[in-house]
Design an enzyme around this catalytic site. Structure first.
Site, short mmCIF file in Angstrom:
data_model
loop_
_atom_site.label_atom_id
_atom_site.label_comp_id
_atom_site.label_asym_id
_atom_site.label_seq_id
_atom_site.Cartn_x
_atom_site.Cartn_y
_atom_site.Cartn_z
N ASP A 326 77.09 -38.63 94.85
CA ASP A 326 77.32 -37.72 95.97
C ASP A 326 75.98 -37.34 96.59
O ASP A 326 74.93 -37.77 96.11
CB ASP A 326 78.05 -36.46 95.50
CG ASP A 326 77.22 -35.61 94.55
OD1 ASP A 326 76.09 -36.02 94.20
OD2 ASP A 326 77.69 -34.53 94.16
N ASP A 328 73.82 -33.90 97.51
CA ASP A 328 73.79 -32.45 97.30
C ASP A 328 72.80 -31.84 98.28
O ASP A 328 71.61 -32.17 98.24
CB ASP A 328 73.34 -32.13 95.86
CG ASP A 328 74.20 -32.84 94.84
OD1 ASP A 328 75.38 -32.48 94.70
OD2 ASP A 328 73.71 -33.79 94.19
N ASP A 440 78.09 -32.26 98.91
CA ASP A 440 78.21 -30.85 98.50
C ASP A 440 77.19 -30.02 99.26
O ASP A 440 76.01 -30.36 99.30
CB ASP A 440 77.90 -30.69 97.00
CG ASP A 440 79.03 -31.21 96.14
OD1 ASP A 440 80.12 -31.45 96.68
OD2 ASP A 440 78.80 -31.39 94.92
P1 UTP Z 1 75.40 -33.72 90.42
O1 UTP Z 1 76.65 -33.60 89.61
O2 UTP Z 1 75.54 -34.16 91.82
O3 UTP Z 1 74.40 -34.61 89.58
O4 UTP Z 1 74.74 -32.28 90.40
P2 UTP Z 1 73.23 -35.57 90.06
O5 UTP Z 1 72.16 -35.35 89.08
O6 UTP Z 1 72.92 -35.37 91.50
O7 UTP Z 1 73.83 -36.99 89.80
P3 UTP Z 1 74.45 -38.03 90.84
O8 UTP Z 1 73.30 -38.85 91.29
O9 UTP Z 1 75.07 -37.26 91.95
O10 UTP Z 1 75.43 -38.82 90.07
C1 UTP Z 1 73.41 -32.05 90.83
C2 UTP Z 1 72.83 -30.93 90.08
O11 UTP Z 1 73.34 -29.72 90.59
C3 UTP Z 1 73.55 -28.79 89.57
C4 UTP Z 1 73.43 -29.50 88.25
O12 UTP Z 1 72.32 -29.03 87.58
C5 UTP Z 1 73.21 -30.95 88.62
O13 UTP Z 1 72.16 -31.48 87.86
N1 UTP Z 1 74.86 -28.15 89.76
C6 UTP Z 1 75.95 -28.87 90.06
C7 UTP Z 1 74.92 -26.80 89.64
O14 UTP Z 1 73.90 -26.14 89.37
N2 UTP Z 1 76.12 -26.17 89.81
C8 UTP Z 1 77.25 -26.87 90.10
O15 UTP Z 1 78.33 -26.24 90.26
C9 UTP Z 1 77.16 -28.25 90.24
MN MN Z 2 74.46 -35.44 93.06
#
Ligand code: UTP
Ligand code: MN
Length: 528
Positions: A326, A328, A440
């Site tokens: 995804d 972020d 997100d």
């Molecule tokens: P992700 O699940 O998107 O992981 O959350 P990522 O490391 O980006 O992995 P890929 O590449 O998408 O697969 C990103 C970070 O956001 C934080 C978590 O620490 C996670 O490492 N997070 C996520 C939060 O702090 N709160 C949430 O509700 C969700």
């Molecule tokens: Mn991510």
């Protein structure tokens, strides 16, 4: 029976709440919970009363504010099983100290809070592979450099397969131990060729060493192969590949006899959440990794829609990954308070141009719970305003049937899209040349930007260790909103990530070194 986990909010604001509740408390940073089992209720009451007399805070029921659990004549295993259960209920990730009653009696005798020594601790035996200190390699992932490309995939993928298997069978302690072992191997600056090279490397227990040894000797490991070919594990993986499906749902489906996604879809007893419905609807697109180029294009398009705000890409892409599941994005505004309304404005724009295929909006709940923040802050879930979306790429202007709708407030936007989603699904399907992408959005006030950025950059294992480090080594509580120093009884402010590291007494670690765990590590490398 122990009193159930109390999630009751404290009356008075923040850290002082415990003191305010218990005027005689001499040690506001300590909240003890006396585990009754085996001890009996009258002895528990007596010990609690004595401890209170000596100025210690003693909680009647377990809650997120408990810092020390003490037990007498209990099997450590039983205490840990109980603790993990109640902590999960409270959403607590950083667990309290689990100690033998001797620590408390020593404290009471000396009239002060004595440091916890190893002999006091009731060890979690399910965590077979406990991190031991080593002079050369630190035990916390936040003290080690872990780049995206490391040299030990062969071993880490095997250990992560075991971790996943342990998770599926709800052995969280074992899962964590395997993840820590994988994580430390990722930080090694050499490819492991002989087991002797691992002498002094922390976080590697007997089990992990056995696996690595077998991989070195035979090139494969029977236990790992068994886990990988295990039917339940395979089915659980498939279930959890649907967006919105976690361990709980996947386990329930499996227990209900379902074995494939088509069986799930056909089952009349399955009730999908809105997110899971979208997960199925866009399954193929969401299973395709998002590229760095796509992520940058989305970020640029969002920046163009909100020219006066700060939009930062976080998550795996900020850590230097080439692909992710995804995108972020963290949104803030240089003027404190200027962030209010940003997300609804953005969603309005995106909806007008027909780019939103799904949205799940959550309002900010931090302000409301701020008064009880100390209790809540141990939870890993942050409370920012956010929106989980599925967007249509490319993000080009497109006129929808809702163009003339007078959507103004957030609620209306959400409702409009919800009804549009349910009544007019066909319009939401990507056309040739388009694709659906998970994005997100998280909004934070500028004063919390550094904390939010640090929290949302990940990786999950890095974050976990950073919080554990803060709590165990510095008596501080770190969340995506703030850093609280329990000894000084004060919040520590920071404008940059570097500032937070400085407060924690840690050398700054670049995002590219925070890849302690890549969520989709093995798949991305084609190793599974
Ligand atoms: P992700 O699940 O998107 O992981 O959350 P990522 O490391 O980006 O992995 P890929 O590449 O998408 O697969 C990103 C970070 O956001 C934080 C978590 O620490 C996670 O490492 N997070 C996520 C939060 O702090 N709160 C949430 O509700 C969700
Ligand atoms: Mn991510």
């Amino acid at each position: 029976m122990d009193p159930a986990c109390s999630t009751k909010r404290r009356r008075v604001g923040d850290p002082g709440a415990q003191r305010a509740d218990r005027p005689g408390t001499k040690f506001p940073e300590v909240m003890i919970f006396v585990r009754e089992s085996k001890m009996g209720s009258s002895r528990r009451a007596m010990i609690s009363a004595l401890a209170r007399e000596k100025g210690f805070g003693v909680a009647d029921s377990f809650s997120t504010s408990v810092t020390h659990v003490v037990a007498e004549r209990n099997q450590p295993k039983d205490v840990w099983i109980w603790l993990k259960k109640v902590s999960a209920k409270c959403g607590l990730e950083v667990l309290p100290e689990v100690l033998d009653i001797s620590w408390l009696t020593d404290c009471m005798e000396s009239g002060c809070r004595l440091p916890v020594e190893d002999r006091h601790r009731l060890k979690d035996e399910s965590e077979e592979e406990v991190c031991t200190k080593s002079p050369s390699i630190p035990i916390y992932a936040c003290q080690r450099k872990t780049p995206v490309n490391h040299l030990n995939h062969h071993f880490t993928c095997a250990l992560e397969a075991l971790a996943e298997g342990a998770e599926f069978s709800e052995s969280d302690g074992r899962a964590l131990a395997f993840r820590r072992a994988a994580s430390v191997l990722k930080s090694l600056p050499f490819r492991v060729a002989k087991i002797e090279q691992l002498r002094g490397v922390p976080c590697l227990g007997k089990h992990s060493i056995r696996i690595i040894q077998e991989l070195l000797d035979l090139g494969a490991c029977k236990e790992v192969e068994q886990i990988r070919s295990n039917e339940m594990n395979k089915v659980m993986k498939v279930f959890m590949s649907v967006w919105g499906v976690g361990l709980k749902t996947a386990t329930r489906w499996y227990r209900d006899g379902l074995r494939s996604l088509s069986e799930v879809r056909a089952s009349p007893s399955v009730k999908l959440t809105r997110m899971q419905q979208a997960g199925f609807e866009y399954y193929r697109d969401l299973a395709r990794p998002v590229s760095h180029v796509e992520a940058d294009t989305i970020t640029a398009a969002i920046r163009a829609l909100l020219p006066n705000s700060f939009i930062t890409i976080t998550g795996g892409f900020r850590r230097g990954k080439d692909a992710g599941h995804d995108v972020d994005l963290l949104l803030t505004h240089p003027d404190e308070g200027g962030e209010v309304g940003l997300l609804s404005k953005l969603l309005e724009h995106l909806n007008e141009q027909g780019s939103v295929m799904f949205q799940d909006y959550r309002d900010n709940t931090y302000k409301e719970t701020n008064a009880a923040g100390f209790n809540e802050s141990k939870s890993t879930m942050d409370r920012f305003e956010r929106c989980f979306t599925i967007l249509r790429l490319p993000l080009s202007p497109r006129v929808t049937s809702h163009k003339d709708d007078k959507v103004t407030g957030r609620q209306e936007v959400n409702e409009a899209v919800t009804s549009h989603y349910t009544t007019n699904l066909r319009k939401k399907i990507p056309e040739p040349g388009e694709r659906a992408v998970r994005v997100d959005f998280v909004v934070c006030p500028y004063s919390q930007y550094a904390f939010a950025l640090l929290g949302w950059t990940g990786s999950q294992q890095f974050e976990r260790d950073l919080r554990r480090y803060a709590s165990h080594e510095k008596a501080m509580i770190l969340s995506s909103h703030h850093l609280f120093d329990k000894q000084q009884n004060t919040f520590l402010h920071a404008n940059t990530e570097e500032g937070i590291f400085t407060h924690l007494g840690l050398p700054y670690l670049e995002p590219s070194y925070r890849n302690a765990i890549l969520c989709h590590d093995c798949q991305a490398n084609g190793n599974e």
